[in-house]
Design a protein around this motif. Structure first.
Motif, PDB file in Angstrom:
ATOM      1  N   ARG A  40       0.644  -1.287  -0.042  1.00 55.03           N
ATOM      2  CA  ARG A  40       0.146   0.013   0.090  1.00 55.03           C
ATOM      3  C   ARG A  40       0.824   1.310   0.024  1.00 55.03           C
ATOM      4  O   ARG A  40       0.735   2.217  -0.529  1.00 55.03           O
ATOM      5  CB  ARG A  40      -0.835   0.034   1.150  1.00 55.03           C
ATOM      6  CG  ARG A  40      -2.300  -1.020   1.004  1.00 55.03           C
ATOM      7  CD  ARG A  40      -2.947  -1.086   2.111  1.00 55.03           C
ATOM      8  NE  ARG A  40      -2.190  -2.060   3.216  1.00 55.03           N
ATOM      9  CZ  ARG A  40      -2.964  -2.517   4.202  1.00 55.03           C
ATOM     10  NH1 ARG A  40      -3.963  -2.009   4.539  1.00 55.03           N
ATOM     11  NH2 ARG A  40      -2.223  -3.328   4.994  1.00 55.03           N
ATOM     12  N   TYR A  43       2.112   1.979  -3.630  1.00 56.19           N
ATOM     13  CA  TYR A  43       1.124   2.333  -4.410  1.00 56.19           C
ATOM     14  C   TYR A  43       0.842   3.977  -4.046  1.00 56.19           C
ATOM     15  O   TYR A  43       0.868   4.932  -4.939  1.00 56.19           O
ATOM     16  CB  TYR A  43      -0.199   1.735  -4.213  1.00 56.19           C
ATOM     17  CG  TYR A  43      -0.252   0.292  -4.720  1.00 56.19           C
ATOM     18  CD1 TYR A  43       0.165  -0.234  -5.960  1.00 56.19           C
ATOM     19  CD2 TYR A  43      -1.060  -0.672  -4.035  1.00 56.19           C
ATOM     20  CE1 TYR A  43       0.134  -1.302  -6.383  1.00 56.19           C
ATOM     21  CE2 TYR A  43      -0.945  -2.060  -4.252  1.00 56.19           C
ATOM     22  CZ  TYR A  43      -0.701  -2.382  -5.707  1.00 56.19           C
ATOM     23  OH  TYR A  43      -0.804  -3.514  -6.027  1.00 56.19           O
ATOM     24  N   GLN A  46       3.444   6.058  -5.521  1.00 55.58           N
ATOM     25  CA  GLN A  46       3.243   6.283  -7.077  1.00 55.58           C
ATOM     26  C   GLN A  46       2.132   7.109  -7.208  1.00 55.58           C
ATOM     27  O   GLN A  46       1.743   7.493  -8.501  1.00 55.58           O
ATOM     28  CB  GLN A  46       3.121   4.845  -7.608  1.00 55.58           C
ATOM     29  CG  GLN A  46       4.349   3.893  -7.602  1.00 55.58           C
ATOM     30  CD  GLN A  46       3.837   2.755  -8.391  1.00 55.58           C
ATOM     31  OE1 GLN A  46       3.047   1.924  -7.761  1.00 55.58           O
ATOM     32  NE2 GLN A  46       4.307   2.510  -9.630  1.00 55.58           N
ATOM     33  N   ARG A  48      -1.004   6.580  -6.487  1.00 53.90           N
ATOM     34  CA  ARG A  48      -2.171   5.627  -6.794  1.00 53.90           C
ATOM     35  C   ARG A  48      -2.584   4.949  -5.733  1.00 53.90           C
ATOM     36  O   ARG A  48      -1.839   4.665  -4.589  1.00 53.90           O
ATOM     37  CB  ARG A  48      -1.918   4.898  -8.163  1.00 53.90           C
ATOM     38  CG  ARG A  48      -0.638   3.889  -8.000  1.00 53.90           C
ATOM     39  CD  ARG A  48      -0.308   3.137  -9.101  1.00 53.90           C
ATOM     40  NE  ARG A  48       0.060   3.926 -10.268  1.00 53.90           N
ATOM     41  CZ  ARG A  48      -0.779   4.208 -11.265  1.00 53.90           C
ATOM     42  NH1 ARG A  48      -2.186   3.445 -11.288  1.00 53.90           N
ATOM     43  NH2 ARG A  48      -0.385   4.975 -12.409  1.00 53.90           N
ATOM     44  N   TYR A  50      -3.729   1.620  -6.594  1.00 53.63           N
ATOM     45  CA  TYR A  50      -3.861  -0.116  -7.361  1.00 53.63           C
ATOM     46  C   TYR A  50      -2.727   0.044  -8.445  1.00 53.63           C
ATOM     47  O   TYR A  50      -2.459   0.932  -8.814  1.00 53.63           O
ATOM     48  CB  TYR A  50      -5.198  -0.195  -7.672  1.00 53.63           C
ATOM     49  CG  TYR A  50      -6.422   0.327  -6.902  1.00 53.63           C
ATOM     50  CD1 TYR A  50      -6.743  -0.323  -5.712  1.00 53.63           C
ATOM     51  CD2 TYR A  50      -7.213   1.473  -7.353  1.00 53.63           C
ATOM     52  CE1 TYR A  50      -7.785  -0.076  -4.964  1.00 53.63           C
ATOM     53  CE2 TYR A  50      -8.143   1.904  -6.346  1.00 53.63           C
ATOM     54  CZ  TYR A  50      -8.478   1.250  -5.251  1.00 53.63           C
ATOM     55  OH  TYR A  50      -9.431   1.625  -4.458  1.00 53.63           O
ATOM     56  N   PRO A  51      -2.549  -1.314  -8.952  1.00 49.74           N
ATOM     57  CA  PRO A  51      -1.581  -1.250 -10.015  1.00 49.74           C
ATOM     58  C   PRO A  51      -2.449  -0.526 -11.313  1.00 49.74           C
ATOM     59  O   PRO A  51      -3.583  -0.435 -11.154  1.00 49.74           O
ATOM     60  CB  PRO A  51      -1.632  -2.772 -10.193  1.00 49.74           C
ATOM     61  CG  PRO A  51      -2.651  -3.314  -9.586  1.00 49.74           C
ATOM     62  CD  PRO A  51      -3.032  -2.634  -8.513  1.00 49.74           C
ATOM     63  N   GLU A  52      -1.652   0.003 -12.042  1.00 53.26           N
ATOM     64  CA  GLU A  52      -2.043   0.945 -13.339  1.00 53.26           C
ATOM     65  C   GLU A  52      -3.065   0.250 -14.020  1.00 53.26           C
ATOM     66  O   GLU A  52      -3.832   0.937 -14.731  1.00 53.26           O
ATOM     67  CB  GLU A  52      -0.881   0.898 -14.063  1.00 53.26           C
ATOM     68  CG  GLU A  52      -0.654   2.438 -14.502  1.00 53.26           C
ATOM     69  CD  GLU A  52       0.949   2.728 -15.148  1.00 53.26           C
ATOM     70  OE1 GLU A  52       1.573   1.873 -15.149  1.00 53.26           O
ATOM     71  OE2 GLU A  52       1.193   3.646 -15.523  1.00 53.26           O
ATOM     72  N   TYR A 125      -4.982   4.800   3.535  1.00 51.08           N
ATOM     73  CA  TYR A 125      -5.263   4.126   2.418  1.00 51.08           C
ATOM     74  C   TYR A 125      -6.800   3.512   2.268  1.00 51.08           C
ATOM     75  O   TYR A 125      -7.312   3.741   1.301  1.00 51.08           O
ATOM     76  CB  TYR A 125      -4.306   2.728   2.328  1.00 51.08           C
ATOM     77  CG  TYR A 125      -4.535   2.046   0.991  1.00 51.08           C
ATOM     78  CD1 TYR A 125      -3.725   2.299   0.178  1.00 51.08           C
ATOM     79  CD2 TYR A 125      -5.483   0.969   1.081  1.00 51.08           C
ATOM     80  CE1 TYR A 125      -3.844   1.531  -0.911  1.00 51.08           C
ATOM     81  CE2 TYR A 125      -5.592   0.417  -0.219  1.00 51.08           C
ATOM     82  CZ  TYR A 125      -4.696   0.335  -1.323  1.00 51.08           C
ATOM     83  OH  TYR A 125      -4.832  -0.149  -2.319  1.00 51.08           O
ATOM     84  N   ASP A 129      -9.465   4.309  -0.430  1.00 48.26           N
ATOM     85  CA  ASP A 129     -10.010   3.237  -0.971  1.00 48.26           C
ATOM     86  C   ASP A 129     -11.677   3.264  -1.375  1.00 48.26           C
ATOM     87  O   ASP A 129     -12.130   2.952  -2.216  1.00 48.26           O
ATOM     88  CB  ASP A 129      -9.650   1.954  -0.469  1.00 48.26           C
ATOM     89  CG  ASP A 129      -9.967   0.632  -1.155  1.00 48.26           C
ATOM     90  OD1 ASP A 129      -9.825   0.428  -2.264  1.00 48.26           O
ATOM     91  OD2 ASP A 129     -10.674  -0.226  -0.508  1.00 48.26           O
ATOM     92  N   ASP A 176       9.692   4.096 -11.322  1.00 47.73           N
ATOM     93  CA  ASP A 176       9.422   2.743 -10.881  1.00 47.73           C
ATOM     94  C   ASP A 176      10.642   1.801 -10.888  1.00 47.73           C
ATOM     95  O   ASP A 176      11.000   1.162  -9.991  1.00 47.73           O
ATOM     96  CB  ASP A 176       8.806   1.644 -12.059  1.00 47.73           C
ATOM     97  CG  ASP A 176       7.328   2.141 -12.299  1.00 47.73           C
ATOM     98  OD1 ASP A 176       6.830   3.038 -11.377  1.00 47.73           O
ATOM     99  OD2 ASP A 176       6.723   2.122 -13.093  1.00 47.73           O
ATOM    100  N   ASP A 206       2.973  -5.048 -11.642  1.00 39.58           N
ATOM    101  CA  ASP A 206       2.057  -4.773 -10.027  1.00 39.58           C
ATOM    102  C   ASP A 206       3.344  -4.414  -9.184  1.00 39.58           C
ATOM    103  O   ASP A 206       3.559  -5.367  -8.429  1.00 39.58           O
ATOM    104  CB  ASP A 206       1.116  -5.608  -9.675  1.00 39.58           C
ATOM    105  CG  ASP A 206       0.271  -5.290  -8.712  1.00 39.58           C
ATOM    106  OD1 ASP A 206       0.842  -4.227  -7.852  1.00 39.58           O
ATOM    107  OD2 ASP A 206      -0.530  -5.744  -8.374  1.00 39.58           O
ATOM    108  N   GLY A 208       3.348  -2.884  -6.112  1.00 45.26           N
ATOM    109  CA  GLY A 208       2.840  -2.902  -4.691  1.00 45.26           C
ATOM    110  C   GLY A 208       2.762  -4.548  -4.638  1.00 45.26           C
ATOM    111  O   GLY A 208       3.293  -4.952  -3.508  1.00 45.26           O
TER     112      GLY A 208
END
Ligand code: ATP
Length: 596
Positions: A40, A43, A46, A48, A50-52, A125, A129, A176, A206, A208
């Protein structure tokens, strides 16, 4: 773990322009971070949740964020608005108003200590979310309530980062690759595990979940990861050369050559429980929504219960079945009227690789085997074919095939190694694939894709507009962006009018840590937007940093008379731009041609 620890990390990252320092800051944080939290935290870093490739997005509109700030700080919306106009950043507005409020509060010390113990990374988070997941009727009110509560619990500095995160403007600019470096050092003590970690990332896309798996199960678990339908794989990419002889020499005298279609790359996934195949773009976004017809075409033509295959989506003229230019296909990249556009610009698919077939991981097989597994599973028809292919071992045959590809509306060809080493190398640009495009035949009639790293204000007729862009190539070894030209031609009046709005979200107060520039533009930009540029030639330059010392000590390279082609390469990330090494190669080739 308290969110304030992450805030401290963000502040430190924001204060440096050195990549190694950023890595060290992350290493020290990852070492302290509990394993069940690290995913978490990655993410969040980054910007975000969740993954892109997850379609769920946080992006909360500016208006709603202003309302939240207004409610959380008991400030009239008009005042929030006024402050925003002065400060230009909603995060700064939240920080300023919260500091003011906290100073005035008589219960200050009590309130802030209660708040700070609640503001853990888990709490932040899960609140964000919940914001992202509230959709549909009544969702705006719910988002408003959740965010305003979160801001009330935040310290001023925490509020700044919460707001920047929800508005999609965190802009820490941590690559990344820097996160991968830091994970390797923090979890394995050195960079020795870096390769295994990077492979896991390339296969899952991914960061995370790679971080979580690394810290909870160790690096060996990462080594056992396989491509899985539903999780896009970072695509394998091609190097480039400009003569048939060079290509054959590099390929050991024999190779497969294929048409290089000028469309949109798609990675197509189908797995257990899927009703239809899912499509991912070159940047790994889910693009199902744009191409429902492609999903149907693939569904009908591929006979396998679980697969990951790759191909190019192209636009065809339904009356002649001829390929249409890339621009025609781009009519399909829109939010609304998808069905109408599908009828007006029907798509077709040309498949070129299979990464998983019937649940089996094919990525470590040589290309010829992957292609034959693909051929076996596919029933070809007018709307779906395998990429046109030929096996060659002499230059004249390669040239003939190339001419053929061009006359059939392609960009050129891609040569592919057939040797035992020709595995599918996720995320790598290597010599197993070599592209050979038409434009290389003339000096600099070849376009390049460059990253916008800064912008300059116009003068005269263009006064008040951002009218010139500082452009850079990507230097892979240093993970940096090096300037190669300023581009001010080729933009339409509409482009100029919308320039400010287009780049607003990328504005940063100083040169980005990964940008190498001797020039100072009026505004610095986060390296993100890639544009296609055509130049007259490449020259030695004392003012640009791309290719410094590569040709002549102390000189860099510049693109002379650069012109925007009209193609905003939104399908490319900054790291996908033309590389410094490619520019140096192009310069050398051009010299060769001039002396020929
Ligand atoms: P470009 O801008 O030249 O498309 P790129 O950086 O997107 O380059 P490269 O790996 O350099 O990608 O070139 C390969 C691209 O060509 C793939 O990403 C894919 O979209 C496209 N392509 C078209 N036909 C083929 C094919 N037969 N095999 C592989 N890739 C193909």
């Amino acid at each position: 773990m308290l969110y304030s620890e992450l805030v401290e990390v963000y502040d430190k990252i924001g204060a440096t322009t050195k990549r190694l320092e950023i890595t060290d800051i992350l290493v020290s944080f990852f070492k302290r971070c509990p394993p069940d939290l690290i995913g978490r935290a990655v993410y969040l870093t980054q910007g975000r949740l969740y993954p892109e490739f997850e379609p769920l997005e946080l992006g909360v509109a500016g208006r709603l964020i202003m309302k939240c700030i207004s409610q959380a700080t008991a400030t009239p919306e008009s005042e929030v608005d006024r402050l925003y106009k002065t400060l230009g950043d909603l995060g700064d507005v939240a920080e300023a108003l919260l500091s003011k409020g906290k100073r005035q509060s008589t219960l200050d010390s009590f309130a802030s200590s209660a708040a700070s113990s609640k503001m853990t990374i888990e709490f932040v988070y899960s609140s964000l979310d919940a914001v992202a997941r509230s959709q549909g009727e009544g969702s705006q009110e719910k988002k408003l309530r959740l965010l305003a509560d979160l801001l009330r619990d935040s310290s001023p500095r925490e509020a700044l980062y919460v707001v920047r995160t929800v508005s999609g403007a965190l802009r820490l600019g941590v690559a990344d690759m820097t996160i991968l470096d830091a994970l390797a050092v923090a979890c394995c003590g050195s960079k020795s595990a870096r390769e295994a970690i990077e492979r896991a990332y390339n296969v899952t896309s991914d960061l995370g979940s790679v971080a979580t798996m690394l810290t909870t199960e160790g690096v060996d678990a990462l080594k056992r990861l396989h491509p899985t339908p539903g999780r896009p794989i970072r695509p394998m990419l091609a190097e480039r050369l400009s003569t048939a002889d060079e290509i054959l020499e590099k390929m050991g005298g024999r190779c497969a050559i294929e048409y290089k279609y000028d469309g949109e790359r798609a990675q197509i996934h189908f797995g257990a429980g899927d009703a239809f195949p899912h499509l991912f773009s070159r940047r790994l976004e889910n693009i199902d929504h744009h191409y429902p017809d492609v999903s149907d075409i693939v569904n009908a033509a591929v006979n396998s219960k679980s697969y990951i295959i790759e191909g190019e989506i192209v636009a065809i003229d339904p009356s002649t079945s001829e390929l249409l230019p890339f621009q025609e296909l781009m009519h399909r990249r829109r939010k609304y009227d998808v069905e109408k556009m599908a009828l007006a610009y029907p798509a077709s698919v040309r498949l070129f690789d299979a990464l998983v077939m019937d649940g089996e991981d094919l990525t470590s097989m040589p290309y010829s085997e992957r292609r034959s597994r693909l051929a076996k599973a596919v029933t070809e028809g007018p709307q779906l074919r395998l990429a046109e292919q030929s096996i060659v071992s002499d230059a004249p045959s390669l040239e003939r095939f190339f001419e053929d590809a061009i006359s059939n509306g392609c960009e050129g060809i891609i040569a592919k190694s057939l040797g035992p080493e020709s595995t599918y190398n996720a995320g790598a640009r290597g010599w197993l694939w070599i592209k050979y495009k038409r434009d290389y035949k003339s000096e600099m009639h070849d376009t390049v894709d460059l990253v916008v790293v800064g912008a300059l204000m116009g003068t005269g007729k263009r006064a008040g507009y951002l009218s010139s862009l500082l452009l850079a190539a990507y230097c892979e070894p240093e993970d940096a962006f090096k300037t190669v030209c300023k581009c001010s031609t080729g933009f339409t009046d509409e482009d100029l009018k919308s320039m400010k709005a287009r780049f607003e979200k990328y504005v940063i107060p100083h040169r980005h840590a990964r940008v190498d520039s001797k020039l100072v533009p009026d505004v610095w930009l986060l390296p993100s937007q890639v544009i296609e540029v055509l130049g007259a030639e490449i020259t030695l330059s004392p003012i640009h940093t791309c290719g410094t010392d590569a040709i002549r000590k102390g000189s860099g390279l510049a693109i002379r008379f650069p012109r925007f082609t009209g193609n905003w390469r939104n399908d490319k990330g900054a790291e996908d731009a033309t590389t410094e090494a490619e520019i140096v190669e192009m310069y050398k080739k051009q010299l060769k041609k001039i002396s020929d």
